[in-house]
Design a protein around this motif. Structure first.
Motif, mmCIF file in Angstrom:
data_model
loop_
_atom_site.group_PDB
_atom_site.id
_atom_site.type_symbol
_atom_site.label_atom_id
_atom_site.label_comp_id
_atom_site.label_asym_id
_atom_site.label_seq_id
_atom_site.Cartn_x
_atom_site.Cartn_y
_atom_site.Cartn_z
ATOM 1 N N GLN A 1 21.980 24.173 -17.004
ATOM 2 C CA GLN A 1 20.994 24.255 -16.933
ATOM 3 C C GLN A 1 19.685 23.741 -17.711
ATOM 4 O O GLN A 1 18.441 23.930 -18.013
ATOM 5 N N ALA A 2 20.236 23.488 -18.879
ATOM 6 C CA ALA A 2 19.224 22.438 -20.210
ATOM 7 C C ALA A 2 18.380 21.299 -19.209
ATOM 8 O O ALA A 2 17.578 20.696 -19.580
ATOM 9 N N GLU A 3 19.695 20.494 -19.446
ATOM 10 C CA GLU A 3 19.830 19.609 -18.017
ATOM 11 C C GLU A 3 18.857 19.236 -17.020
ATOM 12 O O GLU A 3 17.880 18.591 -16.879
ATOM 13 N N VAL A 4 18.828 20.321 -16.583
ATOM 14 C CA VAL A 4 18.113 20.841 -15.342
ATOM 15 C C VAL A 4 16.852 21.423 -15.280
ATOM 16 O O VAL A 4 15.811 20.548 -14.967
ATOM 17 N N ASP A 5 16.857 21.814 -16.561
ATOM 18 C CA ASP A 5 15.325 22.061 -16.886
ATOM 19 C C ASP A 5 14.365 21.068 -18.035
ATOM 20 O O ASP A 5 13.511 20.792 -17.441
ATOM 21 N N ASP A 6 15.287 20.129 -17.892
ATOM 22 C CA ASP A 6 14.730 18.773 -18.949
ATOM 23 C C ASP A 6 14.249 18.019 -17.506
ATOM 24 O O ASP A 6 13.000 17.108 -17.434
ATOM 25 N N ILE A 7 15.212 17.815 -17.064
ATOM 26 C CA ILE A 7 14.326 16.937 -16.002
ATOM 27 C C ILE A 7 13.125 17.289 -14.727
ATOM 28 O O ILE A 7 12.219 16.643 -14.741
ATOM 29 N N VAL A 8 13.403 18.626 -14.552
ATOM 30 C CA VAL A 8 11.967 18.637 -14.081
ATOM 31 C C VAL A 8 10.874 19.034 -14.480
ATOM 32 O O VAL A 8 9.955 19.039 -14.277
ATOM 33 N N ASN A 9 11.291 19.220 -16.018
ATOM 34 C CA ASN A 9 9.707 18.750 -17.297
ATOM 35 C C ASN A 9 9.666 17.677 -16.940
ATOM 36 O O ASN A 9 8.260 17.445 -17.897
ATOM 37 N N GLN A 10 10.029 16.525 -17.234
ATOM 38 C CA GLN A 10 10.534 15.866 -17.113
ATOM 39 C C GLN A 10 9.173 14.995 -16.068
ATOM 40 O O GLN A 10 8.070 14.407 -16.094
ATOM 41 N N ILE A 11 9.399 15.655 -14.977
ATOM 42 C CA ILE A 11 9.134 14.877 -13.456
ATOM 43 C C ILE A 11 7.476 15.901 -13.584
ATOM 44 O O ILE A 11 6.263 16.006 -13.404
ATOM 45 N N ARG A 12 7.237 17.256 -14.006
ATOM 46 C CA ARG A 12 6.159 17.821 -13.912
ATOM 47 C C ARG A 12 5.281 17.340 -15.761
ATOM 48 O O ARG A 12 4.044 16.940 -15.313
ATOM 49 N N THR A 13 6.001 16.612 -16.700
ATOM 50 C CA THR A 13 4.776 15.838 -17.250
ATOM 51 C C THR A 13 4.244 14.285 -17.245
ATOM 52 O O THR A 13 2.844 13.387 -17.078
ATOM 53 N N ARG A 14 5.175 13.709 -15.839
ATOM 54 C CA ARG A 14 4.587 13.125 -15.822
ATOM 55 C C ARG A 14 3.446 12.814 -14.220
ATOM 56 O O ARG A 14 2.694 12.433 -14.086
ATOM 57 N N ALA A 15 3.503 14.287 -13.817
ATOM 58 C CA ALA A 15 2.642 14.822 -12.990
ATOM 59 C C ALA A 15 1.014 14.821 -13.543
ATOM 60 O O ALA A 15 0.262 15.848 -13.035
ATOM 61 N N GLY A 16 1.457 15.239 -14.477
ATOM 62 C CA GLY A 16 0.398 15.764 -15.705
ATOM 63 C C GLY A 16 -0.056 17.734 -15.857
ATOM 64 O O GLY A 16 -1.056 17.670 -15.849
ATOM 65 N N VAL A 17 1.479 17.810 -15.502
ATOM 66 C CA VAL A 17 0.946 19.968 -14.859
ATOM 67 C C VAL A 17 2.014 20.150 -16.232
ATOM 68 O O VAL A 17 2.765 19.850 -16.544
ATOM 69 N N PRO A 18 1.963 21.437 -16.411
ATOM 70 C CA PRO A 18 2.218 22.286 -17.827
ATOM 71 C C PRO A 18 3.891 21.634 -17.435
ATOM 72 O O PRO A 18 4.931 22.258 -16.543
ATOM 73 N N ALA A 19 5.108 21.452 -18.353
ATOM 74 C CA ALA A 19 6.651 21.047 -18.929
ATOM 75 C C ALA A 19 6.513 22.393 -19.037
ATOM 76 O O ALA A 19 7.155 22.497 -20.407
ATOM 77 N N ASN A 20 6.404 23.713 -18.049
ATOM 78 C CA ASN A 20 7.175 25.169 -19.136
ATOM 79 C C ASN A 20 8.512 25.549 -17.880
ATOM 80 O O ASN A 20 8.609 26.569 -17.895
ATOM 81 N N ALA A 21 9.297 25.085 -17.861
ATOM 82 C CA ALA A 21 10.584 24.754 -16.815
ATOM 83 C C ALA A 21 11.932 25.126 -17.660
ATOM 84 O O ALA A 21 11.977 25.601 -18.699
ATOM 85 N N VAL A 22 11.474 26.393 -17.155
ATOM 86 C CA VAL A 22 13.045 27.444 -17.950
ATOM 87 C C VAL A 22 13.876 28.320 -17.104
ATOM 88 O O VAL A 22 13.169 28.920 -16.775
ATOM 89 N N ASN A 23 15.332 27.577 -17.106
ATOM 90 C CA ASN A 23 16.243 28.806 -16.290
ATOM 91 C C ASN A 23 15.715 28.699 -14.437
ATOM 92 O O ASN A 23 15.688 29.172 -14.114
ATOM 93 N N ILE A 24 15.170 27.149 -14.899
ATOM 94 C CA ILE A 24 14.604 26.831 -12.745
ATOM 95 C C ILE A 24 16.381 27.466 -11.722
ATOM 96 O O ILE A 24 17.461 27.056 -12.561
ATOM 97 N N THR A 25 15.471 27.311 -10.687
ATOM 98 C CA THR A 25 16.613 28.572 -10.177
ATOM 99 C C THR A 25 16.398 27.453 -9.421
ATOM 100 O O THR A 25 15.697 26.104 -9.347
ATOM 101 N N LEU A 26 17.531 27.374 -8.203
ATOM 102 C CA LEU A 26 17.658 26.358 -6.485
ATOM 103 C C LEU A 26 16.249 26.806 -6.147
ATOM 104 O O LEU A 26 15.583 25.749 -5.858
ATOM 105 N N ASP A 27 15.682 27.498 -5.830
ATOM 106 C CA ASP A 27 14.242 27.773 -4.761
ATOM 107 C C ASP A 27 13.713 27.280 -5.660
ATOM 108 O O ASP A 27 12.459 26.834 -4.739
ATOM 109 N N GLN A 28 13.565 26.899 -6.697
ATOM 110 C CA GLN A 28 12.472 26.249 -7.729
ATOM 111 C C GLN A 28 12.840 24.899 -7.898
ATOM 112 O O GLN A 28 11.473 24.154 -7.892
#
Length: 511
Positions: A411-438
């Motif tokens: 799960q930590a790796e899932v959250d990490d990739i989503v936060n990398q993507i959000r950081t690149r997009a310039g939006v808050p990198a606040n992913a925690v326990n990302i679900t499939l829907d998210q």
């Protein structure tokens, strides 16, 4: 240099099919024509390039990139592409049941089978003559691998659009073809997986600039990973490509091999991913190259599919034929934060034309991710913009999807990739326990206008629910039909149904 695919321009005429191009054509060329062609290694290279050309660029006006713009993006909740005029995309966007004669539907079927014919013929000639002609056995082996990949690529494309289709593994006569019914999807997957598994060990990890665009070992692994993911996804009780097999671990392993290869890099600048081409772009895993301003017609025109004439005029481009917009849905535009780099770069929400026919200010949102005036050539079919079928960010997000299905990783790796993507997009990198829907929601914002959305919806298992809920919000004019599970695959083209009456049945829900 991105010319290798296009060296086959003259050879395409040699390989013209002898029956109507609107029918399933697996007719062999005359023996004399075939034997007079496959005489040198150069002949085999041209035949391989012709197979790439048809598989990636299609047999006519449209290629794979155009196809996913029309059949995936336009079908999805990313666009509200209804029109008051009679346009081919209207039936696609609005889920009409009478689209078995639709140009886009026919192209997907015909181009893929034309490429499969070429791949089958190439494999047969390599088996028959390869040992006599190739001085280096490795060259023959790699060509076999590329032909197998291309055949697998086309069959996977077919089953995702149409479900059951005829399985044809060799060149056939017209009489033989009339005896081949639609084949169960599970049996077609056997060929796809076998072709990819045999191809991967014999494909090179990477190519030099002169061969950029040929499939590498890791491009094939990316496709195989996606094949396993699609097979694993929830079934809708239809003869589609999702089988509910839960092979997420197999998918994860293929994708993880790409990550651990060290050949690809997560780009830190979102816009640069779509502006840097060739070997310098380390996001490219499986790519269709286009080059403008060459003597032959080698440029692309897929960006025109979702464009709009006033926007082209606003960036000082000549007319592209996009007289009616396919607007981005309001529901989708509103999902982005105001400063999201993906929205800023990829969606035009306001634009002005200073003079001329389209003078004025516009607020109709349209996709502009691929519209780069610096890579515009001589007319609407001569853009030099590459199309990434699978990029490295997609590989990482597919791995995350596999993880959330229990296929490997944490799960930590899932959250990490989503936060990398959000950081690149310039939006808050606040992913925690990302679900499939998210995760699918993040994919939607990351890959819009890249042709993945319809497939993502289906893989989510919630395509019908999501699309009907979206319709309730977006379709205030009641132009889009409420859908059911049968709407998730396209109809078999009518000319195939009529070619041999009784051979094929039509997909349920279509006229």
């Amino acid at each position: 240099m991105k010319k290798y695919i296009y060296l086959a321009a003259s050879i395409l005429a040699v390989f013209a099919f002898t029956s109507c191009e609107d029918e399933l054509t697996q007719l062999p060329l005359s023996q004399r024509t075939i034997e007079n062609f496959y005489l040198t290694q150069s002949d085999f290279v041209q035949a391989r390039n012709a197979t790439y050309s048809v598989a990636f660029h299609g047999a006519g006006t449209y290629g794979y990139a155009n196809r996913v713009m029309n059949l995936s993006e336009t079908r999805s909740d990313n666009l509200y592409a209804t029109t008051t005029a009679s346009r081919e995309w209207e039936g696609i966007n609005s889920f009409y049941t009478n689209i078995s004669t639709n140009t886009y539907v026919k192209e997907a079927y015909t181009s893929n089978y034309n490429a499969i014919y070429k791949a089958n013929q190439l494999l047969e000639k390599l088996a028959e003559k390869g040992d006599l002609i190739f001085t280096n056995p490795a060259d023959k082996t790699s060509m076999i691998a590329e032909a197998r990949f291309l055949r697998a690529f086309c069959y996977f494309d077919l089953i995702r659009w149409f479900g059951r289709v005829p399985l044809i593994e060799r060149t056939m006569s017209a009489e033989e073809v009339t005896k081949i019914p639609r084949t169960p999807v599970a049996d077609i997957y056997k060929l796809i997986i076998s072709d990819l598994e045999q191809a991967i060990p014999d494909l090179t990890p990477a190519y030099d600039a002169a061969n950029y665009g040929r499939v590498s070992k890791y491009g094939a692994k990316a496709l195989l990973g996606l094949v396993y993911m699609t097979r694993s996804s929830p079934t809708y009780g239809i003869d589609g490509a999702t089988l509910g097999l839960s092979e997420w671990d197999k998918a994860y392993q293929q994708l993880n091999d790409i990550k651990t290869s060290g050949l690809f890099t997560f780009g830190t600048d979102y816009a640069a991913i779509f502006k840097i081409e060739g070997l310098l772009n380390k996001e490219n895993v499986l790519t269709i190259p286009y080059t403008q301003n060459l003597p032959s017609a080698v440029g692309g025109n897929f960006m025109v599919e979702l464009g709009y004439e006033p926007y082209f005029a606003s960036v000082n481009l000549s007319a592209q034929g996009s007289l009616e917009a396919k607007p981005v849905s309001n529901e989708f535009v509103n999902k982005f934060a105001a400063n999201d780099a993906r929205k800023t770069f990829g969606i035009a929400t306001s634009y002005t034309v200073a003079t001329g026919t389209y003078k004025g200010s516009y607020t109709l949102p349209i996709f502009k991710k691929y519209i780069d005036p610096a890579r515009y050539g001589n007319g609407r079919e001569d853009w030099g913009v590459d199309f990434m079928i699978i990029r490295y960010t997609d590989v990482l997000m597919m791995m995350a999807e596999c993880t959330l299905h229990g296929g490997g990783g944490t799960q930590a790796e899932v959250d990490d990739i989503v936060n990398q993507i959000r950081t690149r997009a310039g939006v808050p990198a606040n992913a925690v326990n990302i679900t499939l829907d998210q995760l699918f929601d993040e994919r939607r914002k990351e890959f819009f206008s890249e042709g993945t959305r319809w497939f993502d919806l289906i893989r989510s298992g919630n395509a019908v629910t999501i699309m009907n809920a979206w319709k309730a919000v977006e379709d205030t004019g009641g132009k889009i039909r409420t859908i059911d599970n049968n709407s998730l695959i396209y109809p078999i083209p009518l000319q195939e149904i009529l070619a041999v009456p009784g051979l094929y049945d039509q997909n349920k829900g279509y006229d």
